[in-house]
Design a protein around this motif. Structure first.
Motif, PDB file in Angstrom:
ATOM      1  N   ALA A  57       0.851  -1.196   0.000  1.00 18.60           N
ATOM      2  CA  ALA A  57       0.000   0.000   0.000  1.00 18.60           C
ATOM      3  C   ALA A  57       0.877   1.231   0.000  1.00 18.60           C
ATOM      4  O   ALA A  57       1.870   1.277   0.722  1.00 18.60           O
ATOM      5  CB  ALA A  57      -0.890   0.001   1.245  1.00 18.60           C
ATOM      6  N   HIS A  58       0.542   2.205  -0.826  1.00 14.22           N
ATOM      7  CA  HIS A  58       1.235   3.483  -0.687  1.00 14.22           C
ATOM      8  C   HIS A  58       0.263   4.645  -0.814  1.00 14.22           C
ATOM      9  O   HIS A  58      -0.757   4.548  -1.483  1.00 14.22           O
ATOM     10  CB  HIS A  58       2.462   3.584  -1.614  1.00 14.22           C
ATOM     11  CG  HIS A  58       2.208   4.195  -2.940  1.00 14.22           C
ATOM     12  ND1 HIS A  58       1.982   3.452  -4.059  1.00 14.22           N
ATOM     13  CD2 HIS A  58       2.151   5.511  -3.329  1.00 14.22           C
ATOM     14  CE1 HIS A  58       1.809   4.266  -5.092  1.00 14.22           C
ATOM     15  NE2 HIS A  58       1.893   5.502  -4.697  1.00 14.22           N
ATOM     16  N   TYR A  59       0.638   5.723  -0.100  1.00 13.72           N
ATOM     17  CA  TYR A  59      -0.200   6.914  -0.095  1.00 13.72           C
ATOM     18  C   TYR A  59       0.330   7.915  -1.100  1.00 13.72           C
ATOM     19  O   TYR A  59       1.535   8.120  -1.211  1.00 13.72           O
ATOM     20  CB  TYR A  59      -0.222   7.550   1.306  1.00 13.72           C
ATOM     21  CG  TYR A  59      -0.986   8.855   1.285  1.00 13.72           C
ATOM     22  CD1 TYR A  59      -2.366   8.860   1.164  1.00 13.72           C
ATOM     23  CD2 TYR A  59      -0.312  10.088   1.312  1.00 13.72           C
ATOM     24  CE1 TYR A  59      -3.074  10.053   1.078  1.00 13.72           C
ATOM     25  CE2 TYR A  59      -1.010  11.277   1.227  1.00 13.72           C
ATOM     26  CZ  TYR A  59      -2.390  11.250   1.112  1.00 13.72           C
ATOM     27  OH  TYR A  59      -3.087  12.430   1.017  1.00 13.72           O
ATOM     28  N   GLN A  60      -0.592   8.551  -1.808  1.00 19.86           N
ATOM     29  CA  GLN A  60      -0.242   9.526  -2.832  1.00 19.86           C
ATOM     30  C   GLN A  60      -1.092  10.777  -2.615  1.00 19.86           C
ATOM     31  O   GLN A  60      -2.320  10.695  -2.664  1.00 19.86           O
ATOM     32  CB  GLN A  60      -0.570   8.894  -4.195  1.00 19.86           C
ATOM     33  CG  GLN A  60      -0.586   9.818  -5.361  1.00 19.86           C
ATOM     34  CD  GLN A  60       0.827  10.101  -5.852  1.00 19.86           C
ATOM     35  OE1 GLN A  60       1.637   9.184  -5.989  1.00 19.86           O
ATOM     36  NE2 GLN A  60       1.129  11.362  -6.093  1.00 19.86           N
ATOM     37  N   THR A  61      -0.434  11.914  -2.345  1.00 27.24           N
ATOM     38  CA  THR A  61      -1.211  13.155  -2.248  1.00 27.24           C
ATOM     39  C   THR A  61      -1.840  13.458  -3.600  1.00 27.24           C
ATOM     40  O   THR A  61      -1.128  13.464  -4.605  1.00 27.24           O
ATOM     41  CB  THR A  61      -0.293  14.356  -1.922  1.00 27.24           C
ATOM     42  OG1 THR A  61       0.360  14.099  -0.697  1.00 27.24           O
ATOM     43  CG2 THR A  61      -1.091  15.639  -1.798  1.00 27.24           C
ATOM     44  N   LEU A  62      -3.132  13.688  -3.620  1.00 25.37           N
ATOM     45  CA  LEU A  62      -3.781  14.047  -4.884  1.00 25.37           C
ATOM     46  C   LEU A  62      -5.042  14.859  -4.621  1.00 25.37           C
ATOM     47  O   LEU A  62      -5.980  14.385  -3.976  1.00 25.37           O
ATOM     48  CB  LEU A  62      -4.157  12.779  -5.682  1.00 25.37           C
ATOM     49  CG  LEU A  62      -5.029  13.026  -6.926  1.00 25.37           C
ATOM     50  CD1 LEU A  62      -4.292  13.853  -7.978  1.00 25.37           C
ATOM     51  CD2 LEU A  62      -5.490  11.701  -7.539  1.00 25.37           C
ATOM     52  N   ASP A  63      -5.047  16.078  -5.134  1.00 29.66           N
ATOM     53  CA  ASP A  63      -6.284  16.857  -5.175  1.00 29.66           C
ATOM     54  C   ASP A  63      -6.938  16.512  -6.512  1.00 29.66           C
ATOM     55  O   ASP A  63      -6.387  16.825  -7.582  1.00 29.66           O
ATOM     56  CB  ASP A  63      -5.957  18.353  -5.094  1.00 29.66           C
ATOM     57  CG  ASP A  63      -7.212  19.228  -5.162  1.00 29.66           C
ATOM     58  OD1 ASP A  63      -8.266  18.735  -5.632  1.00 29.66           O
ATOM     59  OD2 ASP A  63      -7.137  20.392  -4.759  1.00 29.66           O
ATOM     60  N   VAL A  64      -8.091  15.878  -6.460  1.00 29.06           N
ATOM     61  CA  VAL A  64      -8.693  15.363  -7.701  1.00 29.06           C
ATOM     62  C   VAL A  64      -9.089  16.458  -8.690  1.00 29.06           C
ATOM     63  O   VAL A  64      -9.358  16.171  -9.849  1.00 29.06           O
ATOM     64  CB  VAL A  64      -9.919  14.449  -7.418  1.00 29.06           C
ATOM     65  CG1 VAL A  64      -9.509  13.194  -6.690  1.00 29.06           C
ATOM     66  CG2 VAL A  64     -11.023  15.205  -6.690  1.00 29.06           C
ATOM     67  N   THR A  65      -9.111  17.712  -8.229  1.00 26.35           N
ATOM     68  CA  THR A  65      -9.477  18.801  -9.140  1.00 26.35           C
ATOM     69  C   THR A  65      -8.286  19.271  -9.970  1.00 26.35           C
ATOM     70  O   THR A  65      -8.445  20.126 -10.837  1.00 26.35           O
ATOM     71  CB  THR A  65     -10.041  20.023  -8.370  1.00 26.35           C
ATOM     72  OG1 THR A  65      -8.990  20.581  -7.566  1.00 26.35           O
ATOM     73  CG2 THR A  65     -11.200  19.628  -7.476  1.00 26.35           C
TER      74      THR A  65
END
Ligand SMILES: NC(=O)c1ccc[n+]([C@@H]2O[C@H](COP(=O)([O-])OP(=O)(O)OC[C@H]3O[C@@H](n4cnc5c(N)ncnc54)[C@H](O)[C@@H]3O)[C@@H](O)[C@H]2O)c1
Length: 255
Positions: A57-65
């Motif tokens: 599992a890895h976390y990815q910062t992402l603002d979907v906009t």
């Protein structure tokens, strides 16, 4: 064989509520999971907890906009995994307001996150998808019926319903095809609705009591109760399902 063995599954809005339930279930079903969110603290904690249980599992910062945010997220997925099998466009916000009192700012923010975010996600994911590729868009019963106090939310979720069908028709022309479906939860006990649920209104009632009264099954759903449909659509068991709407609402829209 586990249902999502070796599939790469990315979920937006994965740090909380439904998204967190989807990534937990995907990891348990053998997937490599990518948790995307703007809540970095909660997202990292959940990814770490899943790794501690043996999941990839890895976390990815992402603002979907953000179009560039999607490009960056997809290049990371490509570098790490070389492919993407399942994208769940789940990130969403719920700002209240009728058509008479919704501010333009709330209208635009709601459409940006809940609709444009889904469009950007579909477009960014398709080039990484191969055989078994599936996109699951989280709409709502408010993408199927109206709600007087959630005008922008209904407009965005209704948009997701038909964007899903359009994307499914395009996805079916690809070789190999990519399936695209939408899930339409009723009321689910998550942080999105929890704050508002138990506040007393002028008549002394609560939103929770009203929801329980008009839901045929008599209660809100837990996030885990939406997971079954997600696993069906994400796995090869759903290989002939595309362009469909899956309502999981305790009977609300049957009335
Ligand atoms: N809870 C319900 O009753 C219900 C009912 C029907 C549909 N839904 C839909 O389910 C989805 C998940 O909702 P939930 O109830 O789990 O809500 P939640 O508030 O618990 O979780 C939403 C997550 O999305 C993230 N997010 C918000 N804006 C983002 C952005 N711009 N980019 C990336 N991530 C962002 C938040 O940080 C949060 O982690 C939403 O699309 C919601 O509209 C919820």
């Amino acid at each position: 064989m586990q249902r999502l063995h070796d599939k790469v599954v990315m979920v937006t809005g994965a740090a909380s509520g439904l998204g967190a339930a989807f990534v937990r279930a995907a990891a348990q079903a053998g997937a490599r999971v990518v948790l995307a969110d703007i809540d970095d603290a909660a997202g990292r904690v959940l990814a770490e907890a899943l790794r501690a249980q043996g999941a990839q599992a890895h976390y990815q910062t992402l603002d979907v906009t953000s179009e560039t945010g999607w490009e960056a997220a997809m290049s990371t997925v490509r570098e790490r995994h070389g492919k993407l099998d399942v994208l769940v466009n789940n990130a969403g916000i719920a700002l209240r307001g009728s058509v008479a009192d919704c501010t333009l700012a709330d209208w635009q923010r709601t459409l940006d996150v809940n609709l444009t975010g889904v469009f950007l996600g579909c477009r960014a994911a398709l080039p990484l998808m191969g055989a078994g590729g599936a996109i699951i868009n989280v709409s709502s019963v408010y993408g199927q019926v109206g709600g007087a106090q959630v005008a922008a939310y209904c407009a965005a979720k209704g948009g997701v319903t038909l964007l899903t069908r359009s994307a499914a028709l395009h996805g079916a022309t690809l070789k190999p095809p990519v399936r695209v479906n939408s899930i339409h939860p009723g009321f689910v006990d998550t942080p999105m609705v929890r704050d508002a649920l138990d506040q007393r209104d002028a008549g002394g009632g609560t939103a929770r009591a009203r929801i329980e009264a008009f839901t045929p099954l008599g209660r809100l759903a837990t996030p885990e109760e939406i997971v079954g449909v997600f696993l069906l659509l994400a796995s090869d068991e759903g290989r002939y399902i595309t362009g469909s709407q899956f309502t999981v609402d305790g009977g609300i829209t049957a009335q």
